[in-house]
Design a protein around this motif. Sequence first.
Motif, PDB file in Angstrom:
ATOM      1  N   UNK A 155      40.162  57.661  65.987  1.00  0.00           N
ATOM      2  CA  UNK A 155      40.095  58.991  66.563  1.00  0.00           C
ATOM      3  C   UNK A 155      41.090  59.856  65.814  1.00  0.00           C
ATOM      4  N   UNK A 156      40.600  60.914  65.179  1.00  0.00           N
ATOM      5  CA  UNK A 156      41.449  61.731  64.311  1.00  0.00           C
ATOM      6  C   UNK A 156      41.449  63.168  64.825  1.00  0.00           C
ATOM      7  N   UNK A 157      42.630  63.704  65.069  1.00  0.00           N
ATOM      8  CA  UNK A 157      42.780  65.051  65.592  1.00  0.00           C
ATOM      9  C   UNK A 157      43.550  65.892  64.586  1.00  0.00           C
ATOM     10  N   UNK A 158      43.008  67.048  64.219  1.00  0.00           N
ATOM     11  CA  UNK A 158      43.714  68.008  63.391  1.00  0.00           C
ATOM     12  C   UNK A 158      44.170  69.156  64.275  1.00  0.00           C
ATOM     13  N   UNK A 159      45.450  69.524  64.163  1.00  0.00           N
ATOM     14  CA  UNK A 159      46.002  70.606  64.971  1.00  0.00           C
ATOM     15  C   UNK A 159      46.548  71.720  64.081  1.00  0.00           C
ATOM     16  N   UNK A 211      39.698  64.412  53.608  1.00  0.00           N
ATOM     17  CA  UNK A 211      40.528  63.302  53.130  1.00  0.00           C
ATOM     18  C   UNK A 211      40.821  62.316  54.246  1.00  0.00           C
ATOM     19  N   UNK A 212      41.046  62.810  55.460  1.00  0.00           N
ATOM     20  CA  UNK A 212      41.293  61.920  56.593  1.00  0.00           C
ATOM     21  C   UNK A 212      40.082  61.040  56.871  1.00  0.00           C
ATOM     22  N   UNK A 216      39.947  56.957  56.661  1.00  0.00           N
ATOM     23  CA  UNK A 216      39.491  56.140  57.791  1.00  0.00           C
ATOM     24  C   UNK A 216      38.366  55.203  57.370  1.00  0.00           C
ATOM     25  N   UNK A 217      37.414  55.718  56.601  1.00  0.00           N
ATOM     26  CA  UNK A 217      36.269  54.898  56.211  1.00  0.00           C
ATOM     27  C   UNK A 217      36.653  53.830  55.198  1.00  0.00           C
ATOM     28  N   UNK A 218      37.763  54.040  54.499  1.00  0.00           N
ATOM     29  CA  UNK A 218      38.233  53.043  53.546  1.00  0.00           C
ATOM     30  C   UNK A 218      39.274  52.105  54.164  1.00  0.00           C
ATOM     31  N   UNK A 219      39.552  52.276  55.464  1.00  0.00           N
ATOM     32  CA  UNK A 219      40.538  51.438  56.119  1.00  0.00           C
ATOM     33  C   UNK A 219      41.967  51.790  55.760  1.00  0.00           C
ATOM     34  N   UNK A 220      42.202  53.039  55.338  1.00  0.00           N
ATOM     35  CA  UNK A 220      43.527  53.464  54.893  1.00  0.00           C
ATOM     36  C   UNK A 220      44.202  54.441  55.857  1.00  0.00           C
ATOM     37  N   UNK A 221      43.574  54.701  56.988  1.00  0.00           N
ATOM     38  CA  UNK A 221      44.199  55.593  57.967  1.00  0.00           C
ATOM     39  C   UNK A 221      45.461  54.933  58.512  1.00  0.00           C
ATOM     40  N   UNK A 222      46.519  55.704  58.764  1.00  0.00           N
ATOM     41  CA  UNK A 222      47.783  55.109  59.202  1.00  0.00           C
ATOM     42  C   UNK A 222      47.751  54.543  60.612  1.00  0.00           C
ATOM     43  N   UNK A 223      46.769  54.948  61.418  1.00  0.00           N
ATOM     44  CA  UNK A 223      46.706  54.465  62.793  1.00  0.00           C
ATOM     45  C   UNK A 223      45.294  54.661  63.331  1.00  0.00           C
ATOM     46  N   UNK A 230      50.485  70.413  61.605  1.00  0.00           N
ATOM     47  CA  UNK A 230      50.336  71.367  60.519  1.00  0.00           C
ATOM     48  C   UNK A 230      50.921  70.865  59.199  1.00  0.00           C
ATOM     49  N   UNK A 231      52.061  70.189  59.247  1.00  0.00           N
ATOM     50  CA  UNK A 231      52.676  69.735  58.006  1.00  0.00           C
ATOM     51  C   UNK A 231      51.814  68.696  57.298  1.00  0.00           C
ATOM     52  N   UNK A 232      51.174  67.809  58.072  1.00  0.00           N
ATOM     53  CA  UNK A 232      50.332  66.795  57.447  1.00  0.00           C
ATOM     54  C   UNK A 232      49.015  67.387  56.965  1.00  0.00           C
ATOM     55  N   UNK A 233      48.515  68.406  57.649  1.00  0.00           N
ATOM     56  CA  UNK A 233      47.321  69.107  57.178  1.00  0.00           C
ATOM     57  C   UNK A 233      47.580  69.706  55.801  1.00  0.00           C
ATOM     58  N   UNK A 234      48.727  70.364  55.642  1.00  0.00           N
ATOM     59  CA  UNK A 234      49.087  70.962  54.356  1.00  0.00           C
ATOM     60  C   UNK A 234      49.266  69.874  53.297  1.00  0.00           C
ATOM     61  N   UNK A 235      49.877  68.773  53.686  1.00  0.00           N
ATOM     62  CA  UNK A 235      50.111  67.677  52.744  1.00  0.00           C
ATOM     63  C   UNK A 235      48.800  67.109  52.216  1.00  0.00           C
ATOM     64  N   UNK A 236      47.878  66.769  53.123  1.00  0.00           N
ATOM     65  CA  UNK A 236      46.621  66.160  52.702  1.00  0.00           C
ATOM     66  C   UNK A 236      45.663  67.161  52.061  1.00  0.00           C
ATOM     67  N   UNK A 237      45.635  68.384  52.626  1.00  0.00           N
ATOM     68  CA  UNK A 237      44.628  69.348  52.196  1.00  0.00           C
ATOM     69  C   UNK A 237      45.027  70.228  51.036  1.00  0.00           C
TER      70      UNK A 237
END
Length: 243
Positions: A155-159, A211-212, A216-223, A230-237
Amino acid sequence: MSTSSTSSIALIGSTGLVGSHILSTFLTSPSTASQIQTISRRAPSNPTNSTRLSPTVNADTSTWPTLLSSLVPLPTTVISSLGTTRGAAGGIANQWKIDHDLNVDLAKAAKQAGVKNFVFVSSAGTRSLLSSKVPYSQMKRGVEDTIQSLEFEHGIILRPGLILGERDKAHFPGQGLLVSAVRGLGKWVSQSWLQDSWAQEADVIARAAVKAVRMAEEGKAPAKWWVLEQDEIVKLGRDEWKE
């Protein structure tokens, strides 16, 4: 980075500001899902005329959960960037039906159908001290809580904060002026200090979502339950986006 050739993505909200960027990012990226299915009131744009886009158009939103559960092939991941405004919906009660009720029904339908991952574009501040008194935050919190309770594989939530981008209609009076002011100030003050802390470009949010999903589909999601503030959105995106 690549995804399984058998993976399929279903996108709800593909004609909105963030959703349209999510769709175009999937369609124009060299490594992506084999098929992108959408459910919307009107046909989404297809910038590359890709045959991987399979749209379902139905103006009756009450049918969308059933349509989602009957998609073939069944999507491995569902992304919802679905949302409206009080003004566009004709009042807070009608907005609740879309922003909360429909998203909840879509998540439940996805889980029941066997979808592995569910991604929801929520909003910053949904867990703040005052959020329990703000109807918009209550809607988003309710959807987030439902997704978490359904226990998808991921379950992935973007804020995101204030979403920057060109809209057909402003979400609130003066939004255009506010967006212009934020971008203008960002040219004079460090963007990471000013803009990134409370406002993100729609295409950056979209790329973070894409990217998230891939992670997730590659089994690389952190949790299993992954919340991107917001900081992680900027980092990944933006900062780590290589394509």
